[in-house]
Enzyme design. Structure first.
Site, PDB file in Angstrom:
ATOM      1  N   MET A 274     -35.515 -15.171  16.796  1.00 24.35           N
ATOM      2  CA  MET A 274     -35.935 -14.230  15.862  1.00 24.35           C
ATOM      3  C   MET A 274     -37.471 -13.576  15.817  1.00 24.35           C
ATOM      4  O   MET A 274     -37.754 -12.698  15.256  1.00 24.35           O
ATOM      5  CB  MET A 274     -35.839 -14.598  14.391  1.00 24.35           C
ATOM      6  CG  MET A 274     -34.102 -14.854  14.160  1.00 24.35           C
ATOM      7  SD  MET A 274     -33.129 -13.421  14.089  1.00 24.35           S
ATOM      8  CE  MET A 274     -33.989 -12.298  13.037  1.00 24.35           C
ATOM      9  N   ARG A 275     -38.211 -14.410  16.782  1.00 26.16           N
ATOM     10  CA  ARG A 275     -39.728 -13.894  16.907  1.00 26.16           C
ATOM     11  C   ARG A 275     -39.836 -12.418  17.220  1.00 26.16           C
ATOM     12  O   ARG A 275     -40.655 -11.757  17.075  1.00 26.16           O
ATOM     13  CB  ARG A 275     -40.370 -14.831  17.955  1.00 26.16           C
ATOM     14  CG  ARG A 275     -41.597 -14.638  17.965  1.00 26.16           C
ATOM     15  CD  ARG A 275     -42.440 -15.629  18.625  1.00 26.16           C
ATOM     16  NE  ARG A 275     -42.638 -16.675  17.899  1.00 26.16           N
ATOM     17  CZ  ARG A 275     -42.523 -17.788  18.218  1.00 26.16           C
ATOM     18  NH1 ARG A 275     -41.569 -18.054  19.419  1.00 26.16           N
ATOM     19  NH2 ARG A 275     -42.623 -19.004  17.706  1.00 26.16           N
ATOM     20  N   ALA A 276     -38.814 -11.815  18.137  1.00 30.27           N
ATOM     21  CA  ALA A 276     -38.928 -10.718  18.602  1.00 30.27           C
ATOM     22  C   ALA A 276     -38.979  -9.775  17.574  1.00 30.27           C
ATOM     23  O   ALA A 276     -39.426  -8.648  17.341  1.00 30.27           O
ATOM     24  CB  ALA A 276     -38.021 -10.335  19.566  1.00 30.27           C
TER      25      ALA A 276
END
Length: 662
Positions: A274-276
């Site tokens: 989910m970092r993107a």
């Protein structure tokens, strides 16, 4: 202090300048990775950014740059006197590729800690970079153990220094900026993902722009102060715009439609984790603030995707980073955003956030029988040397572990045993130079017999510097894996080259994961050539392998001698790095007088020097001559077949043996 090159004087490189400015507006974006060829103003732009950043307020005398408004209660220099503050320019700290662990995280005086129980701590580069910029040039060449420390600090916003139970913690929140040349090797995926944004830079091919680059650089070199002064108004304007964007940032609204677009794009491009999504949201918000808006538009989401996603889509080191912009536009349209992706009349430069420029201005017959090529019989007209068009590689697979025997002292990696700074403790010795890893038990044993003579009266142990013992540790090193690939007609005759390339590609992937350097020597026709000198870029080796043509005789001796020359030169450059030679051939040597005897004499050179080697036997068919096995014996190495090279094949073989024994 030297005068830095003005940021606004950098010609072109719009994506690079925009990515840096967005991080200046919102450090939460997560830093920038700048990829590109040498001589493209990567380092110049990064160093120029520091001069644009607004000043920071710090506690006077604090070595860790604590914020006077909210000082860190666990700061090693605490407690801080309330209400006392000073301002200074934002720092840019450079991390050298060859830096030691103590230089990065700081050092504890172990002797003082043992004798007096005092935590005497000397801060490192992470402390100096707190609330500033940490710049790593050639970040892809950084040692693995430094990368791990950098990852921990970037993830937690703090640095921990521990030495035998004595620990110190301090804040380490910084803007991480790295530059790299992809030709010298790729980054570990974990570090790659830590960079919020990435940009690809290349030198302009437009003559007018190149002329302007040279003109400005020459003017700067002649008189840096005068050149910087001529760009003073532009620098001031950008600095004021950064301050205004920072002020506006908390009021920027990231609507549900923009969030849905971000989620749709990240899902469509199958990025991991989910970092993107989080980075895209922060980047789009910063873009809106930079453009002077309080609402995030579709164009902000699009620009954020172009900066935040390319480096997160790589599944292996052979995938080129990038983003399909047509697919991106399609996803944005399908997500049903209500914002108009066109220009924004309210933005100062039409939206999108572009930084202001400012200031003055052959192949042969594929059906030719290999037997004719090998025997030297006349070829049909137009066949030439019997060269065949390159064939594609088969799908890579997980290979068995190939390693160099013995214990080395090379660069940290994951292939062969070595004495390293990291790993399990195997013994102790007197330190040579600065103590880095204390062996506590050995130190106590060395000091214990002298306590009465030293007049010990209290509970503390009287420790002298001569008592300190360095822990010797065993870990893993990276090697030079030199591939010597047979590209003759005998390899292509039975359509084996695709399988052979797939095997070499698999070994290259394994070399990437084990942090090796790689090189590629090929031989066919009447000679051998160095297709790729030793390098850390396994994707460059994969590209050379993919375009490798085949055909002609098998000058095996020439291939081995060429590989021997490559190793001789590389030993002078990097004597600590041990080599592993992987010869990929069916063992047939043809062409010239006594080709088999010549190949044997060349192979014995490797055995005489103790060079580790493996022969990948590519012979196939019902009748096998076993020539590759004989070559392995001459080399003093081992032979494996293409099937045995697979890790799952080895596992299956072990299971069969265990089943029969039961």
């Amino acid at each position: 202090m030297s005068t830095p090159y003005p940021f606004t004087a950098v010609v072109g490189q719009d994506d690079l300048r925009l990515a840096l400015l967005l991080n200046a507006v919102s450090p939460a974006v997560g830093g920038v990775l700048v990829r590109g060829e040498k001589g493209t103003a990567k380092s110049t732009a990064v160093r120029a950014l520091a001069a644009l950043l607004p000043e920071v307020g710090v506690v006077p005398g604090c070595r860790f740059s604590c914020d006077p408004i909210a000082p860190d209660p666990t700061c090693p220099d605490a407690p801080h006197e309330p209400g006392v503050a000073m301002s200074r320019p934002a720092r840019m700290v450079e991390l050298p590729v060859g830096a030691s662990e103590d230089r990065l995280v700081g050092a504890l005086d172990i002797e003082q800690a043992l004798a007096e129980g005092v935590k005497a701590f000397e801060p490192g580069l992470l402390a100096a970079a707190n609330r500033g910029i940490l710049y790593v040039d050639e970040v892809n060449l950084l040692h693995d153990h430094l990368v791990d420390l950098l990852l921990d600090a970037a993830a937690m916003g703090a640095s921990y220094v521990e030495r035998e139970g004595v620990s110190v913690r301090h804040a380490a929140r910084f803007l991480l900026v790295g530059t790299m040349n992809p030709e010298e090797g790729e980054l570990r995926p974990q570090l790659l993902d830590r960079f919020g944004l990435t940009v690809e830079v290349a030198a302009s091919r437009e003559p007018d722009q190149r002329v302007e680059v040279v003109r400005r650089r020459l003017a700067y070199d002649d008189d840096p102060a005068a050149f910087a002064a001529s760009w003073g108004d532009e620098e001031t304007a950008v600095r004021q715009r950064i301050v205004a964007a920072r002020t506006l940032l908390p009021r920027v609204r990231l609507g549900d439609s923009a969030l849905r677009q971000i989620a749709t794009v990240c899902s469509a491009f199958e990025v991991d984790g989910m970092r993107a999504d989080i980075v895209m949201a922060r980047t789009a918000t910063a873009l809106a603030a930079w453009a002077g808006r309080t609402d995030v538009l579709a164009e902000d989401v699009r620009q954020a995707a172009l900066l935040a996603l390319p480096h997160r889509r790589r599944r292996n080191p052979f995938d080129a980073p990038g983003l399909d912009e047509d697919k991106l536009d399609e996803m944005l349209e399908e997500s049903g955003g209500d914002d108009d992706p066109g220009t924004d009349p309210d933005g100062p430069d039409g939206g999108g956030g572009q930084p202001p420029e400012g200031g003055p201005e052959g192949g042969g017959d594929a059906g030719a029988p290999a037997e004719a090529e090998e025997s030297g019989e006349p070829q049909p007209a137009g066949a030439g040397s019997g060269e065949r068009a390159p064939v594609g590689a088969a799908d890579p697979f997980r290979t068995r572990v190939l390693s160099v025997p013995g214990i080395g002292e090379g660069a940290a990696g994951r292939r062969s045993r070595a004495r390293t700074e990291q790993g399990r403790t195997t013994g102790a010795r007197r330190p040579e130079g600065a103590l880095t890893k204390l062996h506590l038990a050995a130190t106590v044993r060395a000091a214990a017999p002298h306590q009465r003579a030293r007049g010990r009266s209290g509970r503390g142990l009287v420790v002298r510097r001569d008592d300190l013992r360095q822990a010797t540790r065993e870990g893993r090193e990276g090697n030079l894996v030199l591939f010597v690939v047979d590209a003759s007609g005998s390899m292509a005759a039975r359509q084996r080259m695709s399988a052979v390339k797939g095997a070499v590609l698999s070994l290259l992937l394994d070399a990437y994961q084990r942090r090796d350097k790689v090189g590629l020597v090929t031989f066919r026709g009447s000679a051998a050539e160095v297709a790729l000198p030793p390098t850390s870029s396994v994707d460059a080796a994969a590209a050379r392998l993919e375009s490798l043509p085949t055909g002609g005789r098998t000058p095996l001796a020439a291939g081995l001698l060429k590989a021997h020359d490559v190793l001789r030169v590389e030993r002078l450059r990097d004597p600590a790095r041990r080599a592993l030679v992987v010869v990929v051939t069916d063992g047939r040597a043809t062409g010239g007088p006594e080709p088999v005897a010549l190949a044997g004499r060349a192979a014995r050179l490797f055995a005489a020097e103790g060079i580790a080697s493996v022969v990948v036997d590519c012979e196939s068919g019902p009748v096998r001559l076993g020539l590759a096995g004989q070559l392995a014996g001459e080399l003093g190495g081992t032979a494996v077949t293409l099937d045995e090279l697979r890790a799952d094949s080895i596992a299956g073989l072990v299971k069969d043996v265990q089943r029969r024994a039961a």
